[in-house]
Design a protein around this motif. Structure first.
Motif, PDB file in Angstrom:
ATOM      1  N   GLN A 140       0.856  -1.180   0.000  1.00  0.00           N
ATOM      2  CA  GLN A 140       0.000   0.000   0.000  1.00  0.00           C
ATOM      3  C   GLN A 140       0.891   1.228   0.000  1.00  0.00           C
ATOM      4  O   GLN A 140       1.730   1.388   0.871  1.00  0.00           O
ATOM      5  CB  GLN A 140      -0.925   0.023   1.215  1.00  0.00           C
ATOM      6  CG  GLN A 140      -1.823   1.256   1.229  1.00  0.00           C
ATOM      7  CD  GLN A 140      -2.910   1.176   2.277  1.00  0.00           C
ATOM      8  OE1 GLN A 140      -3.560   0.155   2.436  1.00  0.00           O
ATOM      9  NE2 GLN A 140      -3.108   2.267   2.993  1.00  0.00           N
TER      10      GLN A 140
ATOM     11  N   LEU B 285      -4.599  11.741  -4.403  1.00  0.00           N
ATOM     12  CA  LEU B 285      -4.996  10.427  -3.901  1.00  0.00           C
ATOM     13  C   LEU B 285      -4.514  10.249  -2.470  1.00  0.00           C
ATOM     14  O   LEU B 285      -3.464  10.785  -2.089  1.00  0.00           O
ATOM     15  CB  LEU B 285      -4.395   9.314  -4.759  1.00  0.00           C
ATOM     16  CG  LEU B 285      -4.819   9.232  -6.221  1.00  0.00           C
ATOM     17  CD1 LEU B 285      -4.044   8.134  -6.924  1.00  0.00           C
ATOM     18  CD2 LEU B 285      -6.309   8.971  -6.326  1.00  0.00           C
TER      19      LEU B 285
ATOM     20  N   GLU C 125      -6.490  -1.585  -5.782  1.00  0.00           N
ATOM     21  CA  GLU C 125      -7.368  -0.626  -5.121  1.00  0.00           C
ATOM     22  C   GLU C 125      -6.767   0.764  -5.295  1.00  0.00           C
ATOM     23  O   GLU C 125      -5.650   1.013  -4.874  1.00  0.00           O
ATOM     24  CB  GLU C 125      -7.475  -0.966  -3.633  1.00  0.00           C
ATOM     25  CG  GLU C 125      -8.558  -0.239  -2.901  1.00  0.00           C
ATOM     26  CD  GLU C 125      -8.699  -0.745  -1.465  1.00  0.00           C
ATOM     27  OE1 GLU C 125      -8.915   0.131  -0.606  1.00  0.00           O
ATOM     28  OE2 GLU C 125      -8.580  -1.953  -1.213  1.00  0.00           O
ATOM     29  N   VAL C 126      -7.522   1.625  -5.952  1.00  0.00           N
ATOM     30  CA  VAL C 126      -7.091   3.004  -6.164  1.00  0.00           C
ATOM     31  C   VAL C 126      -8.232   3.903  -5.701  1.00  0.00           C
ATOM     32  O   VAL C 126      -9.303   3.907  -6.305  1.00  0.00           O
ATOM     33  CB  VAL C 126      -6.751   3.291  -7.647  1.00  0.00           C
ATOM     34  CG1 VAL C 126      -6.277   4.733  -7.821  1.00  0.00           C
ATOM     35  CG2 VAL C 126      -5.709   2.320  -8.166  1.00  0.00           C
ATOM     36  N   GLU C 127      -7.988   4.613  -4.630  1.00  0.00           N
ATOM     37  CA  GLU C 127      -9.010   5.469  -4.047  1.00  0.00           C
ATOM     38  C   GLU C 127      -9.571   6.422  -5.106  1.00  0.00           C
ATOM     39  O   GLU C 127      -8.829   7.104  -5.798  1.00  0.00           O
ATOM     40  CB  GLU C 127      -8.397   6.268  -2.893  1.00  0.00           C
ATOM     41  CG  GLU C 127      -9.348   7.234  -2.283  1.00  0.00           C
ATOM     42  CD  GLU C 127      -8.661   8.486  -1.772  1.00  0.00           C
ATOM     43  OE1 GLU C 127      -9.280   9.150  -0.965  1.00  0.00           O
ATOM     44  OE2 GLU C 127      -7.542   8.806  -2.200  1.00  0.00           O
TER      45      GLU C 127
ATOM     46  N   TYR D 144      -4.253   6.911  -1.123  1.00  0.00           N
ATOM     47  CA  TYR D 144      -3.452   5.681  -1.168  1.00  0.00           C
ATOM     48  C   TYR D 144      -3.788   4.872  -2.416  1.00  0.00           C
ATOM     49  O   TYR D 144      -4.813   5.104  -3.061  1.00  0.00           O
ATOM     50  CB  TYR D 144      -3.710   4.810   0.075  1.00  0.00           C
ATOM     51  CG  TYR D 144      -5.073   4.168   0.066  1.00  0.00           C
ATOM     52  CD1 TYR D 144      -5.260   2.901  -0.486  1.00  0.00           C
ATOM     53  CD2 TYR D 144      -6.181   4.828   0.569  1.00  0.00           C
ATOM     54  CE1 TYR D 144      -6.510   2.321  -0.522  1.00  0.00           C
ATOM     55  CE2 TYR D 144      -7.434   4.264   0.545  1.00  0.00           C
ATOM     56  CZ  TYR D 144      -7.596   2.998  -0.003  1.00  0.00           C
ATOM     57  OH  TYR D 144      -8.837   2.431  -0.053  1.00  0.00           O
ATOM     58  N   VAL D 145      -2.919   3.904  -2.731  1.00  0.00           N
ATOM     59  CA  VAL D 145      -3.196   2.864  -3.725  1.00  0.00           C
ATOM     60  C   VAL D 145      -2.657   1.547  -3.166  1.00  0.00           C
ATOM     61  O   VAL D 145      -1.683   1.544  -2.422  1.00  0.00           O
ATOM     62  CB  VAL D 145      -2.561   3.137  -5.119  1.00  0.00           C
ATOM     63  CG1 VAL D 145      -3.115   4.383  -5.744  1.00  0.00           C
ATOM     64  CG2 VAL D 145      -1.062   3.187  -5.058  1.00  0.00           C
TER      65      VAL D 145
ATOM     66  N   LEU E 192      -1.312  -2.260  -4.413  1.00  0.00           N
ATOM     67  CA  LEU E 192      -0.876  -2.997  -5.588  1.00  0.00           C
ATOM     68  C   LEU E 192      -0.454  -4.398  -5.206  1.00  0.00           C
ATOM     69  O   LEU E 192       0.026  -4.644  -4.102  1.00  0.00           O
ATOM     70  CB  LEU E 192       0.253  -2.261  -6.309  1.00  0.00           C
ATOM     71  CG  LEU E 192       1.562  -2.037  -5.572  1.00  0.00           C
ATOM     72  CD1 LEU E 192       2.551  -3.130  -5.906  1.00  0.00           C
ATOM     73  CD2 LEU E 192       2.137  -0.697  -5.956  1.00  0.00           C
TER      74      LEU E 192
ATOM     75  N   TYR F 176      -4.813  -0.320 -18.860  1.00  0.00           N
ATOM     76  CA  TYR F 176      -5.965   0.157 -18.120  1.00  0.00           C
ATOM     77  C   TYR F 176      -7.196  -0.590 -18.622  1.00  0.00           C
ATOM     78  O   TYR F 176      -7.502  -0.545 -19.803  1.00  0.00           O
ATOM     79  CB  TYR F 176      -6.185   1.655 -18.355  1.00  0.00           C
ATOM     80  CG  TYR F 176      -5.071   2.532 -17.874  1.00  0.00           C
ATOM     81  CD1 TYR F 176      -5.186   3.247 -16.688  1.00  0.00           C
ATOM     82  CD2 TYR F 176      -3.889   2.668 -18.611  1.00  0.00           C
ATOM     83  CE1 TYR F 176      -4.161   4.068 -16.245  1.00  0.00           C
ATOM     84  CE2 TYR F 176      -2.858   3.480 -18.169  1.00  0.00           C
ATOM     85  CZ  TYR F 176      -3.004   4.176 -16.989  1.00  0.00           C
ATOM     86  OH  TYR F 176      -1.994   4.987 -16.545  1.00  0.00           O
TER      87      TYR F 176
ATOM     88  N   PHE G 160      -2.517  -2.597  -9.816  1.00  0.00           N
ATOM     89  CA  PHE G 160      -3.201  -1.775  -8.816  1.00  0.00           C
ATOM     90  C   PHE G 160      -4.539  -2.449  -8.554  1.00  0.00           C
ATOM     91  O   PHE G 160      -5.363  -2.558  -9.461  1.00  0.00           O
ATOM     92  CB  PHE G 160      -3.421  -0.351  -9.320  1.00  0.00           C
ATOM     93  CG  PHE G 160      -2.212   0.529  -9.248  1.00  0.00           C
ATOM     94  CD1 PHE G 160      -0.983   0.080  -8.790  1.00  0.00           C
ATOM     95  CD2 PHE G 160      -2.302   1.841  -9.642  1.00  0.00           C
ATOM     96  CE1 PHE G 160       0.122   0.912  -8.714  1.00  0.00           C
ATOM     97  CE2 PHE G 160      -1.199   2.700  -9.576  1.00  0.00           C
ATOM     98  CZ  PHE G 160       0.010   2.223  -9.112  1.00  0.00           C
TER      99      PHE G 160
END
Length: 160
Positions: free
Chosen positions: A56, A65, A88-90, A67-68, A70, A121, A86
């Motif tokens: 994280q 952002l 989780e990408v806020e 956090y992210v 990966l 993506y 990634f």
């Protein structure tokens, strides 16, 4: 679901092994020190840093952002390659299924390397990614590489 794939490269005067060790293997220690105005910390959430591990990256208040997270999908320390996603990408998971990266550090010249990155993506149905968002992501990635390169050039024995 739409898929946008982008490739970019960055030439540096630092060897592939040093760039790989600094940017991939020790990013959790080095990047917050060098990029303290934008990266607060990089924490290992699960695993030991090998394939399957989850990290994280926590950003400072100056970043858009928070956090992210990966997941490291593949890691080859001999070939200086890493694939990660990634997960989780806020603020982006409503529109993005996933963002994955394939990073390679290849020899270039006598003591340098070419850092090659391919980003993929995957959007949710009926979602289109803005070109400016992709360019912003590319600029941030190259910026990180440049900061690490400058550090390694100034400290020739680091990450040997």
């Amino acid at each position: 679901m739409g898929v946008v794939k982008i490739s970019q490269s960055f030439k540096t005067k630092v060897t592939p092994g040093r760039m790989f060790r600094a940017l991939i293997l020790d990013s959790h220690n080095l990047c917050p020190k060098l990029m303290f105005s934008s990266i607060k910390s990089i924490d290992l959430v699960e695993g030991n840093g090998e394939a399957g591990s989850i990290k994280q990256m926590n950003f400072t208040e100056a970043s858009p952002l928070k956090y992210v997270k990966l997941r490291i999908d593949e890691l080859d320390k001999d070939k200086f390659t890493c694939k990660y996603t990634f997960i989780e990408v806020e603020g982006l998971m409503e529109t993005i299924e996933s963002i994955s990266y394939d990073v390679k550090f290849e020899p270039y010249g006598y003591t340098g390397c070419v850092c090659k990155m391919t980003s993929e993506y995957k959007t949710k149905p009926d979602v289109e990614i803005k070109e400016e968002d992709i360019e912003h992501g590319k600029d941030r990635a190259i910026g990180m590489y440049e900061v690490v390169e400058a550090y390694l050039l100034a400290h020739p024995h680091a990450y040997e």
